[in-house]
Scaffold this active site. Sequence first.
Site, PDB file in Angstrom:
ATOM      1  N   HIS A 190       0.879  -1.166   0.000  1.00 26.11           N
ATOM      2  CA  HIS A 190       0.000   0.000   0.000  1.00 26.11           C
ATOM      3  C   HIS A 190       0.917   1.215   0.000  1.00 26.11           C
ATOM      4  O   HIS A 190       2.018   1.167   0.548  1.00 26.11           O
ATOM      5  CB  HIS A 190      -0.881   0.031   1.248  1.00 26.11           C
ATOM      6  CG  HIS A 190      -1.793  -1.127   1.349  1.00 26.11           C
ATOM      7  ND1 HIS A 190      -1.512  -2.215   2.125  1.00 26.11           N
ATOM      8  CD2 HIS A 190      -2.986  -1.370   0.756  1.00 26.11           C
ATOM      9  CE1 HIS A 190      -2.494  -3.086   2.016  1.00 26.11           C
ATOM     10  NE2 HIS A 190      -3.405  -2.600   1.194  1.00 26.11           N
TER      11      HIS A 190
ATOM     12  N   ASP B 280       2.877   2.133   3.051  1.00 27.87           N
ATOM     13  CA  ASP B 280       3.724   1.065   3.607  1.00 27.87           C
ATOM     14  C   ASP B 280       5.174   1.380   3.248  1.00 27.87           C
ATOM     15  O   ASP B 280       6.083   1.025   3.978  1.00 27.87           O
ATOM     16  CB  ASP B 280       3.391  -0.302   3.003  1.00 27.87           C
ATOM     17  CG  ASP B 280       2.007  -0.806   3.328  1.00 27.87           C
ATOM     18  OD1 ASP B 280       1.444  -0.379   4.357  1.00 27.87           O
ATOM     19  OD2 ASP B 280       1.493  -1.630   2.549  1.00 27.87           O
TER      20      ASP B 280
END
Length: 163
Positions: free
Chosen positions: A108, A111
Amino acid sequence: MNVLIGDMEYFKGIGRIPFEGADSRNPLAFRWYEPERLVSGKPMKEHLRFAVAYWHSFCGNGADPFSSEGTRPLPWTEPQDPILKAKAKMDAAFEFATKLGIAHYCFHDFDLVDEGDSIAESDCRLATLVDYAREKQKASGVRLLWGTANLFSHPRYMNGAAT
């Protein structure tokens, strides 16, 4: 695929994880997954497109919902500078993937790198890490399976991503 070590080796003493077959007692060997074995005319690795998931492997500290204490160290989170920390995490991720022989990774957006104090700063950080990821991909052969926005953990998305 080349094993890729960054400025620091995070998984010391562990080399490329080999396929050794069902009789192997080596805890760091594949017993059933043989990437080049033909299955229905295609190598097994084309049927099973494994990916290293950033959020599980490099962001979460192993804490359970009832404790704030993590159960595993994350040495790549030690740098205070967000770009240096993100590059260290990416170094660890590519080392991990290449030692396992995993050809893909997924993430993501945040992240990869901590969000900044503004959208512009966040975008700049992401752009820096995208360039770094391209370098890592080229050097290792590991490719991106998918990257997406994290639309569930920030309060701004509480009424849906597009509201």
